[in-house]
Design a protein around this motif. Structure first.
Motif, PDB file in Angstrom:
ATOM      1  N   LEU A 275      19.649  68.901  46.993  1.00  0.00           N
ATOM      2  CA  LEU A 275      20.470  68.082  46.104  1.00  0.00           C
ATOM      3  C   LEU A 275      19.678  67.475  44.949  1.00  0.00           C
ATOM      4  CD1 LEU A 275      22.620  66.101  48.709  1.00  0.00           C
ATOM      5  CD2 LEU A 275      23.375  67.991  47.251  1.00  0.00           C
ATOM      6  N   ALA A 276      18.359  67.623  44.956  1.00  0.00           N
ATOM      7  CA  ALA A 276      17.522  66.918  43.991  1.00  0.00           C
ATOM      8  C   ALA A 276      17.866  67.273  42.548  1.00  0.00           C
ATOM      9  CB  ALA A 276      16.043  67.209  44.275  1.00  0.00           C
ATOM     10  N   ASP A 277      18.054  68.556  42.255  1.00  0.00           N
ATOM     11  CA  ASP A 277      18.355  68.959  40.878  1.00  0.00           C
ATOM     12  C   ASP A 277      19.711  68.420  40.426  1.00  0.00           C
ATOM     13  OD1 ASP A 277      15.971  70.247  40.518  1.00  0.00           O
ATOM     14  OD2 ASP A 277      16.752  72.251  40.956  1.00  0.00           O
ATOM     15  N   ARG A 278      20.693  68.462  41.312  1.00  0.00           N
ATOM     16  CA  ARG A 278      22.020  67.959  40.957  1.00  0.00           C
ATOM     17  C   ARG A 278      21.979  66.458  40.708  1.00  0.00           C
ATOM     18  NH1 ARG A 278      25.892  70.238  45.515  1.00  0.00           N
ATOM     19  NH2 ARG A 278      27.466  69.085  44.337  1.00  0.00           N
ATOM     20  N   LEU A 279      21.222  65.738  41.525  1.00  0.00           N
ATOM     21  CA  LEU A 279      21.090  64.304  41.289  1.00  0.00           C
ATOM     22  C   LEU A 279      20.379  64.024  39.968  1.00  0.00           C
ATOM     23  CD1 LEU A 279      20.154  63.120  44.886  1.00  0.00           C
ATOM     24  CD2 LEU A 279      22.202  62.461  43.609  1.00  0.00           C
ATOM     25  N   GLY A 280      19.376  64.829  39.653  1.00  0.00           N
ATOM     26  CA  GLY A 280      18.699  64.666  38.370  1.00  0.00           C
ATOM     27  C   GLY A 280      19.636  64.870  37.191  1.00  0.00           C
ATOM     28  N   LEU A 282      22.736  64.277  37.163  1.00  0.00           N
ATOM     29  CA  LEU A 282      23.657  63.144  37.131  1.00  0.00           C
ATOM     30  C   LEU A 282      23.002  61.874  36.589  1.00  0.00           C
ATOM     31  CD1 LEU A 282      25.375  63.592  40.619  1.00  0.00           C
ATOM     32  CD2 LEU A 282      26.359  64.106  38.374  1.00  0.00           C
ATOM     33  N   GLY A 283      21.681  61.928  36.387  1.00  0.00           N
ATOM     34  CA  GLY A 283      20.982  60.758  35.876  1.00  0.00           C
ATOM     35  C   GLY A 283      20.144  60.047  36.912  1.00  0.00           C
ATOM     36  N   PHE A 284      19.910  60.712  38.071  1.00  0.00           N
ATOM     37  CA  PHE A 284      19.121  60.115  39.150  1.00  0.00           C
ATOM     38  C   PHE A 284      17.971  61.057  39.512  1.00  0.00           C
ATOM     39  CE2 PHE A 284      23.464  58.587  39.452  1.00  0.00           C
ATOM     40  CZ  PHE A 284      23.292  57.214  39.525  1.00  0.00           C
ATOM     41  N   PRO A 285      16.933  61.122  38.673  1.00  0.00           N
ATOM     42  CA  PRO A 285      15.828  62.060  38.921  1.00  0.00           C
ATOM     43  C   PRO A 285      14.993  61.658  40.131  1.00  0.00           C
ATOM     44  CG  PRO A 285      15.308  60.614  37.097  1.00  0.00           C
ATOM     45  CD  PRO A 285      16.731  60.330  37.452  1.00  0.00           C
ATOM     46  N   GLN A 286      14.438  62.669  40.787  1.00  0.00           N
ATOM     47  CA  GLN A 286      13.621  62.414  41.966  1.00  0.00           C
ATOM     48  C   GLN A 286      12.297  61.778  41.566  1.00  0.00           C
ATOM     49  OE1 GLN A 286      12.982  65.825  44.482  1.00  0.00           O
ATOM     50  NE2 GLN A 286      12.319  64.578  46.204  1.00  0.00           N
ATOM     51  N   ARG A 306      13.559  60.670  50.931  1.00  0.00           N
ATOM     52  CA  ARG A 306      13.331  61.018  49.531  1.00  0.00           C
ATOM     53  C   ARG A 306      13.773  59.832  48.677  1.00  0.00           C
ATOM     54  NH1 ARG A 306      10.938  64.146  52.157  1.00  0.00           N
ATOM     55  NH2 ARG A 306      11.158  66.415  52.192  1.00  0.00           N
ATOM     56  N   MET A 307      13.146  59.703  47.509  1.00  0.00           N
ATOM     57  CA  MET A 307      13.485  58.604  46.608  1.00  0.00           C
ATOM     58  C   MET A 307      13.817  59.142  45.221  1.00  0.00           C
ATOM     59  SD  MET A 307      13.469  55.405  47.708  1.00  0.00           S
ATOM     60  CE  MET A 307      12.885  54.338  46.408  1.00  0.00           C
ATOM     61  N   HIS A 308      14.858  58.580  44.631  1.00  0.00           N
ATOM     62  CA  HIS A 308      15.242  58.897  43.260  1.00  0.00           C
ATOM     63  C   HIS A 308      15.348  57.602  42.475  1.00  0.00           C
ATOM     64  CE1 HIS A 308      16.630  63.217  43.785  1.00  0.00           C
ATOM     65  NE2 HIS A 308      16.336  62.826  45.013  1.00  0.00           N
ATOM     66  N   GLY A 309      15.119  57.690  41.179  1.00  0.00           N
ATOM     67  CA  GLY A 309      15.302  56.554  40.291  1.00  0.00           C
ATOM     68  C   GLY A 309      16.528  56.757  39.427  1.00  0.00           C
ATOM     69  N   CYS A 310      16.576  56.092  38.270  1.00  0.00           N
ATOM     70  CA  CYS A 310      17.706  56.205  37.351  1.00  0.00           C
ATOM     71  C   CYS A 310      17.175  56.425  35.943  1.00  0.00           C
ATOM     72  CB  CYS A 310      18.564  54.940  37.403  1.00  0.00           C
ATOM     73  SG  CYS A 310      20.060  55.010  36.403  1.00  0.00           S
ATOM     74  N   HIS A 320      17.721  55.745  47.733  1.00  0.00           N
ATOM     75  CA  HIS A 320      17.072  56.219  48.949  1.00  0.00           C
ATOM     76  C   HIS A 320      17.925  57.349  49.534  1.00  0.00           C
ATOM     77  CE1 HIS A 320      14.828  52.278  49.220  1.00  0.00           C
ATOM     78  NE2 HIS A 320      15.885  51.908  48.518  1.00  0.00           N
ATOM     79  N   VAL A 321      17.321  58.495  49.785  1.00  0.00           N
ATOM     80  CA  VAL A 321      18.030  59.612  50.409  1.00  0.00           C
ATOM     81  C   VAL A 321      17.515  59.728  51.829  1.00  0.00           C
ATOM     82  CG1 VAL A 321      18.673  62.038  50.227  1.00  0.00           C
ATOM     83  CG2 VAL A 321      18.163  60.724  48.152  1.00  0.00           C
TER      84      VAL A 321
END
Length: 397
Positions: A275-280, A282-286, A306-310, A320-321
């Motif tokens: 899901l990391a690329d899709r979240l990125g 959407l504006g939530f990069p890993q 896993r952690m993503h920011g904004c 937090h994933v």
């Protein structure tokens, strides 16, 4: 490509904002313009309208007679919805064409009067709402557009209210004092947020939060901000996604770092990586590095996540994933619910925050110093869960 939704009530000044954004370099896609384009003479859209409402909605030149059509649908909910079923899919298709044609580094602004009513807010990276006092809007509609006072009031009342628009707004621009002030707000937004947001999004990097610790008083806007971010994640990842607002900003009345903590539940960390690329996008990069939770007494000591920011510099976010059912996942939900339900626990945490913040000026040191408190909270929260029969909720309401 940064996708921005722009909306506002009639007479608020949305079109003026769109023009200013275009001057700064944005690609503007105007839903009103497209709604006219898709019902031009010779289009299948106009043919469907005539088939449904009759030839009386045409002018002598064969064009759509908008006042005549408006008279048929105004106040008739079923007729209005039938018209929307003809126009909206065509506008969406044309919007997609124009968006696809824009440059990869474009800031694309969709000017949509009924963005809130159509439930489109979560489909954008950011939503701008333009608003003005009712009296100012009435004056503009009667003075500049030639409406009667009754007509102007009816047009305003037919749209959603300001509170509903603010609920989905990442940015509110107030337009009561004229174009100079409005342009200054737009220019600042462009310079300080939109340009950086687009760059961060394209480069898949998160906006920096800084190392310095800052505990702020409770902000009643935190839950609404979290709800907007959660809605974007759910929209982008599809149905069945569990996302929660966790941490101190999810506990009413609790001082906190001005950082929204969210938690995305996954079956496995393999799914998290998928899901990391899709979240990125959407504006939530890993965020790089190895991340884990203290298991607080559970076997193994730590539990990976896993952690993503904004990418949006207007928000400070930790996403937090975590694997559903893991110790870290359970503790995040249990601690939040325990602090929400037990005033004494909440007050003790607030006092601990205040004391530790005096001793530690950096976030990392502050977080490390809180670990003994978390250990005690884990035990107290477990006792509370056993006494009350607490179970984790399936998702944030």
């Amino acid at each position: 490509m940064l996708m921005v939704g722009l909306t506002g009530g009639i007479g608020a000044g949305k079109s003026a904002v769109a023009r200013r954004l275009a001057e700064r370099g944005a690609v503007i896609i105007d839903a009103d313009v497209l709604s006219r384009e898709v019902v031009q003479p010779g289009t299948d859209g106009l043919a469907e309208i005539v088939a449904l409402f009759g030839s009386g909605v045409l002018t002598a030149d064969g064009e759509l007679d908008r006042p005549a059509l408006g008279a048929k649908v105004f106040g008739d909910e079923e007729a209005r919805r039938s018209l929307e079923r003809i126009i909206h899919p065509r506008v969406r298709a044309r919007t997609a064409e124009l968006t696809h044609a824009a440059a990869p580094d474009a800031i694309v602004v969709n000017d949509v009067p009924l963005l809130v009513e159509a439930g489109l807010a979560s489909s954008y990276h950011l939503v701008i709402v333009v608003e003005a006092d009712r009296e100012v809007r009435l004056e503009r509609l009667t003075g500049l557009r030639g409406m009667t006072a009754a007509e102007a009031a009816a047009r305003i009342d037919a749209q959603t209210d300001d509170a509903s628009r603010r609920a989905v707004a990442d940015v509110v621009l107030t337009n009561n004092a004229g174009l100079d002030q409005l342009h200054a707000q737009v220019d600042r937004l462009w310079r300080e947020r939109l340009v950086e947001f687009e760059r961060n999004l394209r480069l898949r990097r998160h906006a920096p939060k800084g190392a310095e610790l800052c505990i702020v008083p409770p902000d009643p806007g935190w839950p609404a901000a979290a709800a907007r971010l959660i809605a974007r994640i759910r929209h982008g990842l599809g149905p069945g996604v569990e996302v929660h607002h966790i941490g101190s900003t999810a506990v009413p009345g609790l001082p906190a770092k001005d950082i929204i903590d969210l938690m995305l539940s996954v079956r496995t960390l393999v799914q998290a990586d998928q899901l990391a690329d899709r979240l990125g996008a959407l504006g939530f990069p890993q965020r790089s590095g190895e991340w884990s939770d203290n298991a607080h007494g559970a076997p193994g000591g730590t539990w990976p996540k896993r952690m993503h920011g904004c990418a949006d510099p207007g928000y400070r976010v930790n996403l937090h994933v975590r694997v559903t059912g893991s110790p870290g996942w359970r503790f995040a939900l249990l601690m939040r619910d325990h602090l929400r339900a037990v005033p004494e626990a909440r007050e003790a945490y607030a006092a601990a925050k205040a004391e530790l913040a005096l001793r530690h000026q950096e976030r990392a040191a502050y977080a490390e110093a809180k670990e003994p408190w978390f250990e005690a909270e884990a035990r107290a929260a477990d006792d509370w869960a056993e006494a009350t029969g607490w179970q984790p909720s399936s998702s944030e309401k």
